[in-house]
Enzyme design. Structure first.
Site, PDB file in Angstrom:
ATOM      1  N   LYS A  18       6.629   5.795   2.263  1.00 39.06           N
ATOM      2  CA  LYS A  18       6.213   5.922   0.859  1.00 39.06           C
ATOM      3  C   LYS A  18       4.910   6.727   0.736  1.00 39.06           C
ATOM      4  CE  LYS A  18       6.069   1.400   0.335  1.00 39.06           C
ATOM      5  NZ  LYS A  18       6.570   0.910   1.632  1.00 39.06           N
ATOM      6  N   ARG A  94       6.879  -5.559  -6.506  1.00 41.06           N
ATOM      7  CA  ARG A  94       7.311  -6.029  -5.207  1.00 41.06           C
ATOM      8  C   ARG A  94       7.949  -7.411  -5.283  1.00 41.06           C
ATOM      9  NH1 ARG A  94       3.837  -3.149  -1.683  1.00 41.06           N
ATOM     10  NH2 ARG A  94       4.196  -3.518   0.510  1.00 41.06           N
ATOM     11  N   ARG A 169       6.342  -8.883   7.210  1.00 42.38           N
ATOM     12  CA  ARG A 169       6.348  -8.048   5.994  1.00 42.38           C
ATOM     13  C   ARG A 169       7.764  -7.602   5.644  1.00 42.38           C
ATOM     14  NH1 ARG A 169       2.355  -3.773   8.189  1.00 42.38           N
ATOM     15  NH2 ARG A 169       2.966  -2.519   6.380  1.00 42.38           N
TER      16      ARG A 169
HETATM   17  P1  AP5 Z   1       3.765   5.536   5.640  1.00 43.08           P
HETATM   18  O1  AP5 Z   1       3.996   6.739   4.801  1.00 43.08           O
HETATM   19  O2  AP5 Z   1       2.378   5.063   5.856  1.00 43.08           O
HETATM   20  O3  AP5 Z   1       4.720   4.347   5.141  1.00 43.08           O
HETATM   21  P2  AP5 Z   1       4.623   3.395   3.869  1.00 43.08           P
HETATM   22  O4  AP5 Z   1       6.014   3.201   3.373  1.00 43.08           O
HETATM   23  O5  AP5 Z   1       3.609   3.902   2.909  1.00 43.08           O
HETATM   24  O6  AP5 Z   1       4.167   2.080   4.604  1.00 43.08           O
HETATM   25  P3  AP5 Z   1       3.196   0.888   4.253  1.00 43.08           P
HETATM   26  O7  AP5 Z   1       3.139   0.054   5.501  1.00 43.08           O
HETATM   27  O8  AP5 Z   1       1.911   1.371   3.699  1.00 43.08           O
HETATM   28  O9  AP5 Z   1       3.981   0.104   3.210  1.00 43.08           O
HETATM   29  P4  AP5 Z   1       3.791  -1.370   2.895  1.00 43.08           P
HETATM   30  O10 AP5 Z   1       4.698  -1.475   1.735  1.00 43.08           O
HETATM   31  O11 AP5 Z   1       4.020  -2.320   3.976  1.00 43.08           O
HETATM   32  O12 AP5 Z   1       2.227  -1.495   2.635  1.00 43.08           O
HETATM   33  P5  AP5 Z   1       1.312  -1.395   1.363  1.00 43.08           P
HETATM   34  O13 AP5 Z   1       0.145  -0.587   1.711  1.00 43.08           O
HETATM   35  O14 AP5 Z   1       2.083  -1.067   0.142  1.00 43.08           O
HETATM   36  O15 AP5 Z   1       4.455   5.826   7.048  1.00 43.08           O
HETATM   37  C1  AP5 Z   1       4.399   4.888   8.096  1.00 43.08           C
HETATM   38  C2  AP5 Z   1       4.228   5.611   9.454  1.00 43.08           C
HETATM   39  O16 AP5 Z   1       5.407   6.395   9.727  1.00 43.08           O
HETATM   40  C3  AP5 Z   1       3.054   6.589   9.492  1.00 43.08           C
HETATM   41  O17 AP5 Z   1       2.467   6.551  10.750  1.00 43.08           O
HETATM   42  C4  AP5 Z   1       3.705   7.956   9.228  1.00 43.08           C
HETATM   43  O18 AP5 Z   1       2.983   8.997   9.810  1.00 43.08           O
HETATM   44  C5  AP5 Z   1       5.082   7.785   9.852  1.00 43.08           C
HETATM   45  N1  AP5 Z   1       6.128   8.524   9.129  1.00 43.08           N
HETATM   46  C6  AP5 Z   1       6.258   8.647   7.773  1.00 43.08           C
HETATM   47  N2  AP5 Z   1       7.352   9.387   7.463  1.00 43.08           N
HETATM   48  C7  AP5 Z   1       7.936   9.736   8.645  1.00 43.08           C
HETATM   49  C8  AP5 Z   1       9.114  10.501   8.995  1.00 43.08           C
HETATM   50  N3  AP5 Z   1       9.910  11.056   8.059  1.00 43.08           N
HETATM   51  N4  AP5 Z   1       9.411  10.634  10.303  1.00 43.08           N
HETATM   52  C9  AP5 Z   1       8.625  10.073  11.264  1.00 43.08           C
HETATM   53  N5  AP5 Z   1       7.501   9.345  11.001  1.00 43.08           N
HETATM   54  C10 AP5 Z   1       7.154   9.174   9.704  1.00 43.08           C
HETATM   55  O19 AP5 Z   1       0.880  -2.931   1.206  1.00 43.08           O
HETATM   56  C11 AP5 Z   1       0.063  -3.552   2.157  1.00 43.08           C
HETATM   57  C12 AP5 Z   1      -0.178  -5.003   1.771  1.00 43.08           C
HETATM   58  O20 AP5 Z   1      -0.849  -5.069   0.507  1.00 43.08           O
HETATM   59  C13 AP5 Z   1       1.078  -5.865   1.570  1.00 43.08           C
HETATM   60  O21 AP5 Z   1       1.565  -6.397   2.769  1.00 43.08           O
HETATM   61  C14 AP5 Z   1       0.525  -6.948   0.630  1.00 43.08           C
HETATM   62  O22 AP5 Z   1      -0.245  -7.889   1.330  1.00 43.08           O
HETATM   63  C15 AP5 Z   1      -0.386  -6.160  -0.271  1.00 43.08           C
HETATM   64  N6  AP5 Z   1       0.321  -5.652  -1.452  1.00 43.08           N
HETATM   65  C16 AP5 Z   1       0.553  -4.344  -1.764  1.00 43.08           C
HETATM   66  N7  AP5 Z   1       1.249  -4.245  -2.905  1.00 43.08           N
HETATM   67  C17 AP5 Z   1       1.456  -5.519  -3.336  1.00 43.08           C
HETATM   68  C18 AP5 Z   1       2.134  -6.070  -4.455  1.00 43.08           C
HETATM   69  N8  AP5 Z   1       2.734  -5.289  -5.371  1.00 43.08           N
HETATM   70  N9  AP5 Z   1       2.163  -7.418  -4.575  1.00 43.08           N
HETATM   71  C19 AP5 Z   1       1.574  -8.206  -3.682  1.00 43.08           C
HETATM   72  N10 AP5 Z   1       0.927  -7.751  -2.590  1.00 43.08           N
HETATM   73  C20 AP5 Z   1       0.872  -6.414  -2.417  1.00 43.08           C
END
Ligand code: AP5
Length: 222
Positions: A18, A94, A169
């Site tokens: 994402k 979420r 997660r």
């Molecule tokens: P990346 O682009 O970083 O992936 P992402 O989908 O953004 O992953 P996140 O882990 O950030 O998502 P998440 O939903 O768990 O966390 P969030 O920050 O929202 O890519 C991942 C890796 O893969 C990178 O190293 C990248 O380089 C690589 N990659 C990307 N594309 C690729 C490709 N095509 N090929 C190969 N490699 C690739 O949330 C974190 C925490 O915040 C949650 O756990 C929760 O505690 C809290 N939180 C956030 N939102 C809420 C909500 N709405 N309600 C309650 N708690 C929340």
């Protein structure tokens, strides 16, 4: 006349790409990127009241309570730039409750994008992820290594990116996803996220251009 700006939601499991796709979408479409994960991490590093509350949930790989996140998102969506440039909501809603909060506020996107990536790939992407605290850029030790030694030395690992926490997660994601998708079934677009980031972006880009065009046509018709 200029048409109403585009409103986009992007979702998918942890590490489905994402944030990586959002960087590219923002560059091309100029939407305001609203990532609840990024907003929460900024609160944590600034040591705010919200940050202090959110930290334990995030570090444990659990969801932060709805009321904290919902207040944060509605505040951000109401700011001028989001109204004028359109928005790209990442990581929210979420849960069914969060989706209902948006419906109540009459906040609905034009298009909902879901990135599909197999579980075993997700774990590897999370464990190898590194962030640049200076630029906010997302790297991966194998897939996207940093371009210089200077950047490499300052990269950090997210506390919730251990194998064990990724699995928790992922479980929470799977428990909630159906309830959210049913709210957006009419505008849902599922994308194979297990391809190169440029291939994934090409597909997203086409979808957003189509959505923009459809929106402009609807406005012309009134
Ligand atoms: P990346 O682009 O970083 O992936 P992402 O989908 O953004 O992953 P996140 O882990 O950030 O998502 P998440 O939903 O768990 O966390 P969030 O920050 O929202 O890519 C991942 C890796 O893969 C990178 O190293 C990248 O380089 C690589 N990659 C990307 N594309 C690729 C490709 N095509 N090929 C190969 N490699 C690739 O949330 C974190 C925490 O915040 C949650 O756990 C929760 O505690 C809290 N939180 C956030 N939102 C809420 C909500 N709405 N309600 C309650 N708690 C929340």
């Amino acid at each position: 006349s200029a048409s109403e700006p585009l409103k986009v939601m992007i979702s998918g499991a942890p590490a489905s790409g994402k944030g990586t796709q959002c960087e590219l979408i923002v560059k091309k479409f100029g939407l305001v990127h609203i990532s609840t994960g990024d907003l929460l991490r900024a609160e944590v590093s600034a040591g705010t009241e919200i940050g202090l509350k959110a930290k334990e949930f995030m570090n444990a790989g659990k969801l932060v309570p709805d009321e904290i996140v919902t207040a944060m998102v509605s505040k951000r969506l109401s700011q001028q730039d989001a109204k004028e440039q359109g928005w790209l909501l990442d990581g929210y809603p979420r849960s069914a409750a969060q989706a209902q909060s948006l419906e109540k506020m009459k906040v609905r996107p034009d298009i909902y994008i879901l990135l599909n990536v197999p579980d075993e790939v997700l774990v590897d992407r999370c464990v190898g992820r590194r962030l640049d605290p200076v630029t906010g850029k997302i790297y991966h030790i194998k897939n996207f290594p940093p371009e210089s030694e200077e950047v490499r030395k300052r990269l950090v690992t997210r506390p919730d990116d251990t194998e064990e926490k990724v699995k928790s997660r992922l479980e929470i994601y799977k428990k909630n996803v159906e309830a959210i998708l049913s709210t957006y079934a009419d505008i849902l677009n599922q994308i194979d996220g297990n391809r190169s980031k440029d291939e994934v972006f090409e597909e997203i880009s086409l979808l957003l251009m189509q959505a923009q065009e459809a929106k402009a046509n609807r406005e012309k018709l009134g």
